[in-house]
Design an enzyme around this catalytic site. Sequence first.
Site, PDB file in Angstrom:
ATOM      1  N   SER A 130       0.814  -1.225   0.000  1.00  0.00           N
ATOM      2  CA  SER A 130       0.000   0.000   0.000  1.00  0.00           C
ATOM      3  C   SER A 130       0.842   1.267   0.000  1.00  0.00           C
ATOM      4  O   SER A 130       1.915   1.326   0.605  1.00  0.00           O
ATOM      5  CB  SER A 130      -0.872  -0.014   1.255  1.00  0.00           C
ATOM      6  OG  SER A 130      -1.423   1.254   1.494  1.00  0.00           O
ATOM      7  N   GLU A 132       0.188   3.610   1.752  1.00  0.00           N
ATOM      8  CA  GLU A 132       0.268   4.031   3.161  1.00  0.00           C
ATOM      9  C   GLU A 132       1.672   3.783   3.719  1.00  0.00           C
ATOM     10  O   GLU A 132       2.056   4.389   4.722  1.00  0.00           O
ATOM     11  CB  GLU A 132      -0.753   3.263   4.004  1.00  0.00           C
ATOM     12  CG  GLU A 132      -2.118   3.896   4.045  1.00  0.00           C
ATOM     13  CD  GLU A 132      -2.171   5.225   4.784  1.00  0.00           C
ATOM     14  OE1 GLU A 132      -1.752   5.287   5.949  1.00  0.00           O
ATOM     15  OE2 GLU A 132      -2.623   6.213   4.187  1.00  0.00           O
ATOM     16  N   TYR A 154      -1.459   0.258  10.712  1.00  0.00           N
ATOM     17  CA  TYR A 154      -1.742  -0.383   9.417  1.00  0.00           C
ATOM     18  C   TYR A 154      -0.540  -0.237   8.486  1.00  0.00           C
ATOM     19  O   TYR A 154      -0.069  -1.216   7.889  1.00  0.00           O
ATOM     20  CB  TYR A 154      -2.996   0.242   8.789  1.00  0.00           C
ATOM     21  CG  TYR A 154      -3.219  -0.156   7.341  1.00  0.00           C
ATOM     22  CD1 TYR A 154      -3.829  -1.361   7.015  1.00  0.00           C
ATOM     23  CD2 TYR A 154      -2.807   0.676   6.298  1.00  0.00           C
ATOM     24  CE1 TYR A 154      -4.035  -1.728   5.688  1.00  0.00           C
ATOM     25  CE2 TYR A 154      -3.015   0.324   4.967  1.00  0.00           C
ATOM     26  CZ  TYR A 154      -3.622  -0.881   4.671  1.00  0.00           C
ATOM     27  OH  TYR A 154      -3.812  -1.229   3.350  1.00  0.00           O
TER      28      TYR A 154
END
Length: 335
Positions: A130, A132, A154
């Site tokens: 990701s 992220e 996460y």
Amino acid sequence: MKKALISGITGQDGSYLAEFLLGKGYEVYGIIRRSSSFNTGRIDPIYEDPHVPHRRLHLVYGDLNDASSLNRIIRTIQPHEIYNLGAQSHVRVSFDIPEYTGEITGLGTIRLLEAIRESGLKPKFYQASSSEMFGKVQDVPQRETTPFYPRSPYGAAKVYSYWVTVNYREAYGLFACNGILFNHESPRRGETFVTRKITKAAARIKLGIQRDLFLGNLDAKRDWGFAGDYIEAMWMMLQVKTADDYVIATGETHTVKEMLELAFDRLQLDWKKHVKIDHTYFRPTEVDLLIGDASKAKKELGWQPKVTFHELIAMMVDADLAAETEKLDGTRKRG
Ligand code: NAP
Ligand code: G4F
């Protein structure tokens, strides 16, 4: 016939990927978890669509927290390709359940990789990495060489999964790829992610069944693409000669406020009359800006995003308006 195994088949991406692989002639196996209520809503239409070859779709119970189930599934199915899409995928929620997020989004990946290694089989492996992971970004735009700086439990769990995927490729010669996907949305997007929360609320406000919409940080910038385009990139990564890691993004960034304005404009609504800022939706640490450079995927895989940001938001608003109208009509008929 090629067999593919998908963890997270009941999620947004899993449902698009299952349809895509069935269309390519694959036998598709999906891992579903036990739930007290139905959790197959996104893949149920596959069984109802006469054009989709649903007899080649099989669902098996398992969990990324249960190594024995993963071992059994891999040994019995013997898939040629494995797509690890299963995760606790909500960034805000990962601050509330950090340990569980690490368990599933992080350790879940190594459980799957170990199950592959112990099976002695050599399936190709895709890891849902990701944007992220870039967090507090060290480069603009972000590309494969940009250092990671995760800003949530996460993000940190995804960095762990990224590196174990690279490690199993190098240590055991596994064909293992990381797709570093930037945000991708669709009418099937989970309703608590910001785009879908906004498009669903706009539709309900238009129909007079909701008045206010509570949101957090409107200044964050995201590179939003269409999930249907992004799952194709996952498959493409497993079809090339050498396993590698690729950024998948549109190369455009927009604030949450711009997205909000666009969604409300489509229904001739003024968002300022309905949106209220609620601090519970802010994160302890935010990812302020994401914008990806997908040149490597374009050059080496021939991948291109097809749906524009404007088309994506229009598609989501229209789908939510149709769904909410249908629900309302059903309620009226029953009444
Ligand atoms: P999603 O809609 O939240 O789907 C997540 C899937 O994981 C669901 O099928 C869920 O099952 C399953 N899952 C959760 N916990 C599990 C467990 N313990 N064992 C097995 N399965 C479990 O996510 P998505 O948007 O499709 O994203 C797919 C993957 O890509 C995720 O790994 C996500 O982190 C990653 N990703 C997404 C984006 C994006 O913008 N969408 C961008 C980059 C990376 P239930 O249906 O039972 O909950
Ligand atoms: O839609 P979001 O929750 O997505 P976020 O945090 O970017 O994560 C998604 O994309 C990642 C890829 O970069 C995936 F890995 C991850 O699994 C997930 O799919 O939030 C987007 C932005 C954030 O800056 C958030 O602070 O919207 C802001 N926001 C403002 N109000 C809100 C809200 N987000 C949510 N979920 N809900 C709000 O009310």
